[in-house]
Enzyme design. Structure first.
Site, PDB file in Angstrom:
ATOM      1  N   HIS A 126      -3.701   9.726  -1.931  1.00 45.86           N
ATOM      2  CA  HIS A 126      -3.082   8.523  -2.503  1.00 45.86           C
ATOM      3  C   HIS A 126      -4.029   7.741  -3.393  1.00 45.86           C
ATOM      4  CE1 HIS A 126       0.012   8.558   1.066  1.00 45.86           C
ATOM      5  NE2 HIS A 126       0.215   9.502   0.191  1.00 45.86           N
ATOM      6  N   CYS A 161      -8.789  -2.997 -25.002  1.00 45.78           N
ATOM      7  CA  CYS A 161      -7.601  -2.833 -25.856  1.00 45.78           C
ATOM      8  C   CYS A 161      -6.446  -3.766 -25.482  1.00 45.78           C
ATOM      9  CB  CYS A 161      -7.145  -1.372 -25.815  1.00 45.78           C
ATOM     10  SG  CYS A 161      -6.327  -0.927 -24.274  1.00 45.78           S
ATOM     11  N   SER A 200       1.117   7.525  11.225  1.00 45.80           N
ATOM     12  CA  SER A 200       2.441   7.544  11.857  1.00 45.80           C
ATOM     13  C   SER A 200       3.217   8.795  11.448  1.00 45.80           C
ATOM     14  CB  SER A 200       3.217   6.284  11.463  1.00 45.80           C
ATOM     15  OG  SER A 200       3.377   6.252  10.062  1.00 45.80           O
TER      16      SER A 200
HETATM   17  P1  NAD Z   1       0.773   3.959   9.126  1.00 46.20           P
HETATM   18  O1  NAD Z   1       0.475   2.512   8.946  1.00 46.20           O
HETATM   19  O2  NAD Z   1       2.144   4.452   8.892  1.00 46.20           O
HETATM   20  O3  NAD Z   1       0.407   4.399  10.622  1.00 46.20           O
HETATM   21  C1  NAD Z   1      -0.826   4.084  11.192  1.00 46.20           C
HETATM   22  C2  NAD Z   1      -0.815   4.668  12.591  1.00 46.20           C
HETATM   23  O4  NAD Z   1      -2.115   4.468  13.140  1.00 46.20           O
HETATM   24  C3  NAD Z   1       0.176   3.972  13.538  1.00 46.20           C
HETATM   25  O5  NAD Z   1       1.046   4.961  14.075  1.00 46.20           O
HETATM   26  C4  NAD Z   1      -0.711   3.343  14.613  1.00 46.20           C
HETATM   27  O6  NAD Z   1      -0.167   3.486  15.913  1.00 46.20           O
HETATM   28  C5  NAD Z   1      -1.984   4.138  14.509  1.00 46.20           C
HETATM   29  N1  NAD Z   1      -3.208   3.410  14.851  1.00 46.20           N
HETATM   30  C6  NAD Z   1      -3.496   2.092  14.627  1.00 46.20           C
HETATM   31  N2  NAD Z   1      -4.752   1.831  15.001  1.00 46.20           N
HETATM   32  C7  NAD Z   1      -5.268   3.000  15.458  1.00 46.20           C
HETATM   33  C8  NAD Z   1      -6.530   3.373  15.960  1.00 46.20           C
HETATM   34  N3  NAD Z   1      -7.542   2.490  16.074  1.00 46.20           N
HETATM   35  N4  NAD Z   1      -6.730   4.655  16.333  1.00 46.20           N
HETATM   36  C9  NAD Z   1      -5.713   5.573  16.249  1.00 46.20           C
HETATM   37  N5  NAD Z   1      -4.491   5.263  15.775  1.00 46.20           N
HETATM   38  C10 NAD Z   1      -4.281   4.007  15.371  1.00 46.20           C
HETATM   39  O7  NAD Z   1      -0.305   4.729   8.283  1.00 46.20           O
HETATM   40  P2  NAD Z   1      -0.174   6.002   7.388  1.00 46.20           P
HETATM   41  O8  NAD Z   1       0.514   7.089   8.139  1.00 46.20           O
HETATM   42  O9  NAD Z   1      -1.536   6.224   6.836  1.00 46.20           O
HETATM   43  O10 NAD Z   1       0.790   5.574   6.193  1.00 46.20           O
HETATM   44  C11 NAD Z   1       0.605   4.349   5.549  1.00 46.20           C
HETATM   45  C12 NAD Z   1       0.493   4.428   4.046  1.00 46.20           C
HETATM   46  O11 NAD Z   1      -0.112   3.203   3.625  1.00 46.20           O
HETATM   47  C13 NAD Z   1      -0.414   5.532   3.576  1.00 46.20           C
HETATM   48  O12 NAD Z   1       0.211   6.058   2.473  1.00 46.20           O
HETATM   49  C14 NAD Z   1      -1.710   4.849   3.172  1.00 46.20           C
HETATM   50  O13 NAD Z   1      -2.107   5.282   1.882  1.00 46.20           O
HETATM   51  C15 NAD Z   1      -1.375   3.379   3.025  1.00 46.20           C
HETATM   52  N6  NAD Z   1      -2.361   2.483   3.701  1.00 46.20           N
HETATM   53  C16 NAD Z   1      -3.687   2.727   3.571  1.00 46.20           C
HETATM   54  C17 NAD Z   1      -4.613   1.899   4.210  1.00 46.20           C
HETATM   55  C18 NAD Z   1      -6.088   2.211   4.026  1.00 46.20           C
HETATM   56  O14 NAD Z   1      -6.482   2.774   3.004  1.00 46.20           O
HETATM   57  N7  NAD Z   1      -6.943   1.871   4.993  1.00 46.20           N
HETATM   58  C19 NAD Z   1      -4.180   0.833   4.992  1.00 46.20           C
HETATM   59  C20 NAD Z   1      -2.792   0.592   5.102  1.00 46.20           C
HETATM   60  C21 NAD Z   1      -1.894   1.450   4.461  1.00 46.20           C
END
Ligand code: NAD
Length: 256
Positions: A126, A161, A200
């Site tokens: 991403h 630009c 997730s």
């Molecule tokens: P998501 O937010 O859908 O899911 C995160 C998952 O992590 C949840 O199911 C939660 O239960 C779990 N979780 C939370 N804390 C945890 C921990 N300490 N240890 C283990 N599990 C834990 O995240 P996703 O599937 O990455 O999708 C979200 C989208 O948003 C992605 O496309 C991503 O690019 C973007 N995003 C990125 C960031 C980042 O770069 N740090 C932050 C937020 C969202």
């Protein structure tokens, strides 16, 4: 799951990690939660009520008017990302790569923390929010440069630009970069163990990757605090904080 069976699952996963030779980590927002970066979907956080990801991460909204995104960047994203540091989960994956066990990290995250922890082969599905480019002339800017510009110009035009600036991240409604998808497919086809961590597993096509590895013959371990749609498909489930579990898995490599 009882504490006893959780211990069993951890012991079995440590044995799997010790016996594997081409591990791939697939990571999501959860691995960076312990670095202070909130996930989008654990939505009781009022942040995501003030700044709806469906708006600030939507390409149609951004192209129509990027003011909403740049306000979010100025008030929230810059502070959160610039102050975040890798946590023991990121560091454990870098350690497994140095030990020759882990061949790549495929990440949905845009925070750059895997590289900051020392991981070398990082496939960013991403993009990376630390890079910002002009859509007209392709000049690139750092987050710091743009943050400073936002004090006087919002949205910020390209200084060369006057074109529209965009962070190098994939917004909802955009295609994933083909080069990253192809590289991910290569490492998934070759891996013998896939660790799906802190995702997730709901955002496609990335969310289908752990299943892809499993169908290709790899073992699948899901390390996620809450259930995912692929739990029934996994060989092991570790519903714990990534920053606590991953160092225990890295230790299994160094103890061998
Ligand atoms: P998501 O937010 O859908 O899911 C995160 C998952 O992590 C949840 O199911 C939660 O239960 C779990 N979780 C939370 N804390 C945890 C921990 N300490 N240890 C283990 N599990 C834990 O995240 P996703 O599937 O990455 O999708 C979200 C989208 O948003 C992605 O496309 C991503 O690019 C973007 N995003 C990125 C960031 C980042 O770069 N740090 C932050 C937020 C969202």
């Amino acid at each position: 799951m009882s504490p006893e069976s959780e211990d069993d699952a951890l012991a079995r996963t440590r044995a799997r990690v010790a016996g594997a030779s081409k591990i791939v980590a697939f990571t999501g927002a959860g691995i960076s939660a312990e670095s202070g970066i909130p996930t989008y979907r654990d939505c009781d956080d009022s942040l995501w009520r003030r700044y709806d990801p469906d708006l600030f991460a939507n390409i149609d909204v951004f192209m129509r008017d990027s003011t909403y995104y740049w306000n979010f960047f100025k008030d929230v994203r810059y502070q959160v990302i610039s102050s975040a540091r890798p946590n023991p989960g990121h560091e454990a994956l870098a350690e497994m790569e140095r030990a020759g066990k882990l061949s790549a990290v495929i990440t949905q995250n845009i925070d750059g923390l895997h590289r900051a922890a020392g991981s070398r082969r990082v496939i960013e599905l991403h993009g990376n929010t630390r890079r910002i480019s002009c859509l007209a002339c392709s000049r690139t800017y750092s987050m710091e440069e743009v943050r400073e510009q936002l004090e006087t110009e919002l949205p910020p035009p390209c200084r060369i630009c006057g074109g529209k600036l965009k962070p190098d991240v994939v917004f909802f409604g955009e295609q994933l970069p083909q080069a990253a998808l192809s590289e991910a497919a290569r490492v998934l086809a070759e891996c013998d163990l896939l660790l799906a961590i802190g995702s997730s597993l709901q955002i496609y096509p990335a969310a289908g990757m752990p299943q892809q590895a499993k169908l290709g013959g790899a073992g699948l371990v899901i390390i996620n605090k809450t259930p995912t749609p692929y739990d029934d498909f996994a060989d092991e489930l570790l519903p714990h904080a990534a920053g606590e579990v991953l160092p225990l898995l890295a230790d299994a490599v160094s103890e061998r």
